[in-house]
Scaffold this motif. Structure first.
Motif, PDB file in Angstrom:
ATOM      1  N   TYR A 264      -9.726 -18.034  -2.165  1.00  0.00           N
ATOM      2  CA  TYR A 264      -9.273 -16.836  -1.460  1.00  0.00           C
ATOM      3  C   TYR A 264      -8.579 -15.832  -2.388  1.00  0.00           C
ATOM      4  O   TYR A 264      -8.775 -14.624  -2.266  1.00  0.00           O
TER       5      TYR A 264
ATOM      6  N   ARG B 298      -5.119  -6.543  -4.939  1.00  0.00           N
ATOM      7  CA  ARG B 298      -5.377  -7.877  -5.450  1.00  0.00           C
ATOM      8  C   ARG B 298      -4.351  -8.838  -4.876  1.00  0.00           C
ATOM      9  O   ARG B 298      -3.242  -8.447  -4.519  1.00  0.00           O
TER      10      ARG B 298
ATOM     11  N   SER C 175      -5.552 -12.568   2.196  1.00  0.00           N
ATOM     12  CA  SER C 175      -6.562 -12.118   1.235  1.00  0.00           C
ATOM     13  C   SER C 175      -7.484 -11.083   1.857  1.00  0.00           C
ATOM     14  O   SER C 175      -7.788 -10.056   1.240  1.00  0.00           O
ATOM     15  N   ALA C 176      -7.918 -11.341   3.078  1.00  0.00           N
ATOM     16  CA  ALA C 176      -8.813 -10.392   3.750  1.00  0.00           C
ATOM     17  C   ALA C 176      -8.119  -9.053   3.970  1.00  0.00           C
ATOM     18  O   ALA C 176      -8.710  -7.982   3.732  1.00  0.00           O
TER      19      ALA C 176
ATOM     20  N   ALA D 167      -5.538  -7.848   2.259  1.00  0.00           N
ATOM     21  CA  ALA D 167      -5.272  -7.217   0.964  1.00  0.00           C
ATOM     22  C   ALA D 167      -6.524  -6.537   0.414  1.00  0.00           C
ATOM     23  O   ALA D 167      -6.469  -5.392  -0.059  1.00  0.00           O
ATOM     24  N   ARG D 168      -7.653  -7.234   0.501  1.00  0.00           N
ATOM     25  CA  ARG D 168      -8.895  -6.642  -0.009  1.00  0.00           C
ATOM     26  C   ARG D 168      -9.278  -5.390   0.780  1.00  0.00           C
ATOM     27  O   ARG D 168      -9.767  -4.418   0.204  1.00  0.00           O
ATOM     28  N   GLN D 169      -9.062  -5.417   2.065  1.00  0.00           N
ATOM     29  CA  GLN D 169      -9.378  -4.256   2.887  1.00  0.00           C
ATOM     30  C   GLN D 169      -8.533  -3.048   2.467  1.00  0.00           C
ATOM     31  O   GLN D 169      -8.980  -1.899   2.556  1.00  0.00           O
TER      32      GLN D 169
ATOM     33  N   SER E 126       0.833  -1.212   0.000  1.00  0.00           N
ATOM     34  CA  SER E 126       0.000   0.000   0.000  1.00  0.00           C
ATOM     35  C   SER E 126       0.863   1.256   0.000  1.00  0.00           C
ATOM     36  O   SER E 126       0.616   2.197  -0.771  1.00  0.00           O
TER      37      SER E 126
ATOM     38  N   ASP F 171      -7.178 -13.927  -5.984  1.00  0.00           N
ATOM     39  CA  ASP F 171      -7.768 -13.439  -7.231  1.00  0.00           C
ATOM     40  C   ASP F 171      -7.300 -14.257  -8.427  1.00  0.00           C
ATOM     41  O   ASP F 171      -8.018 -14.369  -9.417  1.00  0.00           O
TER      42      ASP F 171
ATOM     43  N   GLY G 190      -7.571  -2.616  -0.625  1.00  0.00           N
ATOM     44  CA  GLY G 190      -7.815  -2.372  -2.049  1.00  0.00           C
ATOM     45  C   GLY G 190      -6.786  -3.006  -2.956  1.00  0.00           C
ATOM     46  O   GLY G 190      -6.555  -2.532  -4.077  1.00  0.00           O
TER      47      GLY G 190
ATOM     48  N   LYS H  49      -9.515 -17.897 -13.243  1.00  0.00           N
ATOM     49  CA  LYS H  49      -8.559 -17.536 -12.196  1.00  0.00           C
ATOM     50  C   LYS H  49      -7.181 -18.147 -12.425  1.00  0.00           C
ATOM     51  O   LYS H  49      -6.271 -17.915 -11.626  1.00  0.00           O
TER      52      LYS H  49
ATOM     53  N   GLY I 188      -1.268  -4.674  -6.260  1.00  0.00           N
ATOM     54  CA  GLY I 188      -1.557  -5.990  -5.716  1.00  0.00           C
ATOM     55  C   GLY I 188      -0.318  -6.666  -5.169  1.00  0.00           C
ATOM     56  O   GLY I 188       0.790  -6.104  -5.172  1.00  0.00           O
TER      57      GLY I 188
END
Length: 427
Positions: A336, A313, A304-305, A307-309, A269, A338, A311, A374, A275
């Motif tokens: 889990y 991939r 995964s959780a 990373a998604r939080q 981030s 992408d 934003g 995927k 990603g």
């Protein structure tokens, strides 16, 4: 150089080769009934992008034209087909890479076909055999951009599929700076500047994977920003191997897991990556494979959780299921992440292209557990060359995978790029 007399049997062998390939002879007498029967009996091998193309019913050679069940070719080349039993017609359509849609209509028992509404005469009419409708291979394939050729020495028909639009990515790692000019050709770049240390913690220092120094005005951050500005997917590649037990240490310790995930997501981030790609290698060679799989599943679920939080991939680079390492539960990991990158290489010790049969098996096993949307096929330029690339890329296209990922940018050259352009559409 002295001229040589061409013997009659040489003329006959050339004629036979041309007939089997479906190429009309401009001169000479028609083959005898016995010769025609011999041609029908001698069914050639058929390769698509260098690898055998299976058929539900055997191909046949009729009047010098190779005939094949239309559905097998259509599926392999992603052509939409409709069979009208009442009218006995095959309607085949496909969106072409240059724009527009190609539509071909063939009628069983008729030499008259249409291509985009224009009448075309076939050398041999489609016909039914053993429950399948057979169509002229060369005509059918070439209408949709495929190139068909005949090798008389091996008695093989080769189909080169047209370049397809699929995701392409490349790994920037191990001294790739000198090849950075090739980066914009790809849809995504994974930058290999982080790794899991022997203590199970994220580090940006090491022999092979480390955060590079700036080269004048060019910094690691500017490379990432440049990729993003070009519309590319810029991934932070985090490499971990279990050679010294570092991954086992990480995955088995809840405190280390939480710290590593937090550090990885914060780094991705903060440095404006789009990603994260996790390349955790060497798991499940020994010990309880199920326990190893469960520990990796837990890590990836939490990663995964997080990373998604943020934003971001999440992609995973995984050993193939037909390889030696059994620590990878594709089905759960695919739920889990992408995307999953199948590292379909290192099947053998000796140098040279990877066996296509092993790559084919790796894809089939993955497809049993994860949807094709995927799955990305990893291709190593340490094994493949410009001539062999069409094999693995062709298999990725044949199974309609999401894309291909090239390991690594350091080994990309003009020759490799030209070979890729014959198989996929690059930027």
């Amino acid at each position: 150089m002295k001229s040589r007399q061409i013997k009659p049997y040489f003329i006959s062998s050339v004629a036979a080769a041309l007939l089997v390939a479906g190429i009309a002879l401009p001169y000479g007498n028609a083959p005898s009934a016995a010769a025609a029967a011999a041609q029908t009996a001698a069914v050639p091998a058929i390769l698509l992008d260098g690898y055998s193309l299976p058929f539900p019913a055997p191909p046949a050679v009729k009047s010098g034209t190779t005939m094949v069940p239309f559905r097998a070719v259509a599926e392999a080349l992603h052509i939409t087909v409709q069979w009208d039993a009442k009218a006995r017609t095959v309607t085949a359509t496909k969106a072409m890479s240059g724009g527009g849609t190609r539509k071909v209509v063939l009628k069983q028992g008729s030499k008259q076909a249409t291509v985009d509404g224009k009448a075309v005469t076939l050398a041999v009419a489609p016909y039914a055999q053993n429950g399948s409708v057979l169509v002229p291979l060369s005509f059918f394939s070439s209408q949709f951009g495929a190139a068909v050729s005949w090798n008389g020495a091996t008695k093989t028909v080769s189909i080169q599929s047209p370049a397809e639009d699929m995701d392409t990515s490349v790994f920037y790692a191990l001294n790739s700076f000198a090849k950075r000019s090739y980066m914009p050709l790809f849809d995504g770049v994974s930058f290999g500047w982080a790794r899991i240390g022997e203590d199970g913690r994220l580090t940006l220092e090491g022999k092979d994977y480390y955060w590079p120094e700036a080269a004048g005005d060019i910094t690691p951050e500017s490379l990432v920003e440049g990729a993003e500005a070009a519309g590319q997917d810029a991934q932070l590649l985090v490499v971990g191997t279990d050679g010294a037990g570092e991954l086992t240490r990480l995955l088995g310790d809840p405190t280390l897991r939480a710290a590593a995930i937090s550090d990885i997501v914060s780094l991705a981030s903060g440095k404006h990556f789009t990603g994260i790609t996790l390349d955790f290698e060497g798991l499940g060679l020994t010990g309880d494979a199920q326990a190893v799989q469960q520990s990796l599943n837990t890590f990836v679920k939490d990663a995964s959780a997080a990373a998604r939080q943020a934003g971001l991939r999440l992609s995973l680079a995984l050993h193939p299921l037909n390889g030696s390492y059994k620590g990878y539960d594709y089905k759960t990991l695919g739920s889990y992440a992408d995307e999953l990158i199948i590292m379909a290489y290192d099947f053998k010790q000796e140098p040279g292209p990877e066996p296509l049969g092993s790559i084919d098996t790796a894809i089939k096993l993955a497809l049993q557990q994860v949807d094709k949307s995927k799955l990305v096929l990893g291709i190593s330029l340490g094994s493949e060359n410009a001539q062999s690339l069409r094999g693995p890329v062709g298999l990725a296209k044949r199974y309609d995978l999401k894309g291909i990922a090239i390991w690594r940018l350091t080994l990309v050259s003009d020759e490799i790029v030209n070979a890729l352009k014959q198989n996929v559409i690059l930027n």
